[in-house]
Design a protein around this motif. Structure first.
Motif, PDB file in Angstrom:
ATOM      1  N   ILE A   1       0.845  -1.195   0.000  1.00 46.40           N
ATOM      2  CA  ILE A   1       0.000   0.000   0.000  1.00 46.40           C
ATOM      3  C   ILE A   1       0.881   1.247   0.000  1.00 46.40           C
ATOM      4  O   ILE A   1       0.654   2.176  -0.782  1.00 46.40           O
ATOM      5  N   GLU A   2       1.889   1.263   0.855  1.00 48.86           N
ATOM      6  CA  GLU A   2       2.793   2.413   0.921  1.00 48.86           C
ATOM      7  C   GLU A   2       3.574   2.572  -0.384  1.00 48.86           C
ATOM      8  O   GLU A   2       3.806   3.696  -0.842  1.00 48.86           O
ATOM      9  N   GLN A   3       3.969   1.446  -0.969  1.00 48.05           N
ATOM     10  CA  GLN A   3       4.669   1.483  -2.252  1.00 48.05           C
ATOM     11  C   GLN A   3       3.757   2.085  -3.331  1.00 48.05           C
ATOM     12  O   GLN A   3       4.185   2.917  -4.128  1.00 48.05           O
ATOM     13  N   TRP A   4       2.489   1.677  -3.337  1.00 46.11           N
ATOM     14  CA  TRP A   4       1.537   2.231  -4.301  1.00 46.11           C
ATOM     15  C   TRP A   4       1.358   3.726  -4.060  1.00 46.11           C
ATOM     16  O   TRP A   4       1.370   4.519  -5.003  1.00 46.11           O
ATOM     17  N   LEU A   5       1.208   4.116  -2.786  1.00 45.73           N
ATOM     18  CA  LEU A   5       1.028   5.526  -2.457  1.00 45.73           C
ATOM     19  C   LEU A   5       2.207   6.371  -2.945  1.00 45.73           C
ATOM     20  O   LEU A   5       2.018   7.470  -3.460  1.00 45.73           O
ATOM     21  N   SER A   6       3.414   5.847  -2.802  1.00 43.28           N
ATOM     22  CA  SER A   6       4.576   6.629  -3.223  1.00 43.28           C
ATOM     23  C   SER A   6       4.779   6.583  -4.734  1.00 43.28           C
ATOM     24  O   SER A   6       5.469   7.427  -5.292  1.00 43.28           O
ATOM     25  N   SER A   7       4.162   5.635  -5.414  1.00 42.38           N
ATOM     26  CA  SER A   7       4.355   5.502  -6.862  1.00 42.38           C
ATOM     27  C   SER A   7       3.301   6.212  -7.703  1.00 42.38           C
ATOM     28  O   SER A   7       3.568   6.586  -8.846  1.00 42.38           O
ATOM     29  N   ILE A   8       2.116   6.392  -7.161  1.00 36.86           N
ATOM     30  CA  ILE A   8       0.983   6.826  -7.976  1.00 36.86           C
ATOM     31  C   ILE A   8       1.213   8.177  -8.641  1.00 36.86           C
ATOM     32  O   ILE A   8       0.833   8.380  -9.797  1.00 36.86           O
ATOM     33  N   ASP A   9       1.872   9.101  -7.950  1.00 35.67           N
ATOM     34  CA  ASP A   9       2.082  10.429  -8.546  1.00 35.67           C
ATOM     35  C   ASP A   9       2.939  10.345  -9.807  1.00 35.67           C
ATOM     36  O   ASP A   9       2.579  10.903 -10.841  1.00 35.67           O
ATOM     37  N   SER A  10       4.065   9.648  -9.720  1.00 38.25           N
ATOM     38  CA  SER A  10       4.951   9.589 -10.889  1.00 38.25           C
ATOM     39  C   SER A  10       4.346   8.752 -12.009  1.00 38.25           C
ATOM     40  O   SER A  10       4.487   9.094 -13.189  1.00 38.25           O
ATOM     41  N   ILE A  11       3.643   7.691 -11.672  1.00 36.66           N
ATOM     42  CA  ILE A  11       3.018   6.858 -12.703  1.00 36.66           C
ATOM     43  C   ILE A  11       1.885   7.628 -13.379  1.00 36.66           C
ATOM     44  O   ILE A  11       1.748   7.607 -14.603  1.00 36.66           O
ATOM     45  N   GLN A  12       1.090   8.336 -12.586  1.00 38.92           N
ATOM     46  CA  GLN A  12      -0.003   9.125 -13.159  1.00 38.92           C
ATOM     47  C   GLN A  12       0.544  10.251 -14.035  1.00 38.92           C
ATOM     48  O   GLN A  12       0.003  10.520 -15.106  1.00 38.92           O
ATOM     49  N   LYS A  13       1.614  10.887 -13.579  1.00 41.77           N
ATOM     50  CA  LYS A  13       2.233  11.963 -14.369  1.00 41.77           C
ATOM     51  C   LYS A  13       2.724  11.410 -15.709  1.00 41.77           C
ATOM     52  O   LYS A  13       2.511  12.020 -16.758  1.00 41.77           O
ATOM     53  N   TRP A  14       3.340  10.234 -15.676  1.00 37.92           N
ATOM     54  CA  TRP A  14       3.793   9.595 -16.915  1.00 37.92           C
ATOM     55  C   TRP A  14       2.592   9.291 -17.820  1.00 37.92           C
ATOM     56  O   TRP A  14       2.616   9.573 -19.015  1.00 37.92           O
ATOM     57  N   ALA A  15       1.528   8.724 -17.240  1.00 45.64           N
ATOM     58  CA  ALA A  15       0.340   8.367 -18.029  1.00 45.64           C
ATOM     59  C   ALA A  15      -0.276   9.603 -18.674  1.00 45.64           C
ATOM     60  O   ALA A  15      -0.687   9.561 -19.843  1.00 45.64           O
ATOM     61  N   GLU A  16      -0.327  10.704 -17.923  1.00 42.10           N
ATOM     62  CA  GLU A  16      -0.905  11.940 -18.461  1.00 42.10           C
ATOM     63  C   GLU A  16      -0.052  12.527 -19.582  1.00 42.10           C
ATOM     64  O   GLU A  16      -0.570  13.235 -20.449  1.00 42.10           O
ATOM     65  N   SER A  17       1.239  12.235 -19.580  1.00 44.41           N
ATOM     66  CA  SER A  17       2.114  12.768 -20.624  1.00 44.41           C
ATOM     67  C   SER A  17       2.024  11.966 -21.925  1.00 44.41           C
ATOM     68  O   SER A  17       2.605  12.348 -22.933  1.00 44.41           O
ATOM     69  N   ASN A  18       1.298  10.851 -21.895  1.00 45.24           N
ATOM     70  CA  ASN A  18       1.138  10.011 -23.073  1.00 45.24           C
ATOM     71  C   ASN A  18      -0.281  10.146 -23.607  1.00 45.24           C
ATOM     72  O   ASN A  18      -1.219   9.594 -23.034  1.00 45.24           O
ATOM     73  N   GLU A  19      -0.404  10.873 -24.692  1.00 45.64           N
ATOM     74  CA  GLU A  19      -1.727  11.137 -25.267  1.00 45.64           C
ATOM     75  C   GLU A  19      -2.485   9.858 -25.594  1.00 45.64           C
ATOM     76  O   GLU A  19      -3.708   9.822 -25.526  1.00 45.64           O
TER      77      GLU A  19
END
Length: 182
Positions: free
Chosen positions: A30-48
């Motif tokens: 859970i903590e790993q997911w919490l610390s990862s979600i921002d960077s993964i979401q930012k990457w996903a948003e940068s991919n049209e």
């Protein structure tokens, strides 16, 4: 004797896979997911290619498989794998599974807390018993409400262990989900 060995090996493998499948979420995951979600979401948003796909069937269930299929369809699986592994996960499948379990647990807890099913059932009864709504419109509204209920049911089937595991993290998860608009 050979048949017996084969049966024993098969039974051990089956038991091991069942035990593995039923492992509840851990604080570490859970903590790993919490610390990862921002960077993964930012990457996903940068991919049209990952932005609201108009060809996606709205009736498809929101699942880990759907997330992985979306990555593959956009030819971004390998790139996603790199960023997901940089965040400490073994694979996109592992990350997507944990994400879905966390989301399902949150939805399940919210449904229990808010007693949403009773509210939806009350709305269904109100529509059904309203004489001023034409039958055709009533049927359409009922179908939409029942479809929503089925979707909620499928998203709220989290295990009791997963729900218990996320309880200490509810505020953090809610902040991440609200800020990421998942």
């Amino acid at each position: 004797m050979r048949l017996f060995k084969t049966l024993v090996v098969t039974l051990v493998m089956l038991t091991a896979s069942i035990v593995q499948a039923e492992q509840p979420l851990t604080n570490q995951k859970i903590e790993q997911w919490l610390s990862s979600i921002d960077s993964i979401q930012k990457w996903a948003e940068s991919n049209e290619a990952l932005q609201d796909d108009p060809t996606q069937d709205p009736n498809d269930s929101f699942s880990a498989d759907m997330l992985i299929n979306q990555l593959k369809a956009a030819n971004l699986y390998d790139e996603a794998e790199d960023i997901i592994q940089e965040n400490g996960f073994d694979s996109p499948e592992q990350w997507a599974d944990i994400q879905m379990r966390i989301i399902k647990s949150m939805i399940s807890l919210e449904i229990e807390k808010e007693n949403i099913n009773a509210d939806v059932q009350a709305q269904l009864d109100q529509i059904k018993n309203n004489p001023s709504i034409p039958d055709e419109q009533k049927e359409m509204m009922m179908n939409m409400m029942q479809s929503s209920m089925k979707m909620m049911e499928s998203m709220s089937n989290a295990s009791p262990a997963d729900k218990a595991a996320i309880k200490p993290y509810i505020q953090q998860i809610r902040q991440k989900l609200d800020s990421e608009e998942m």
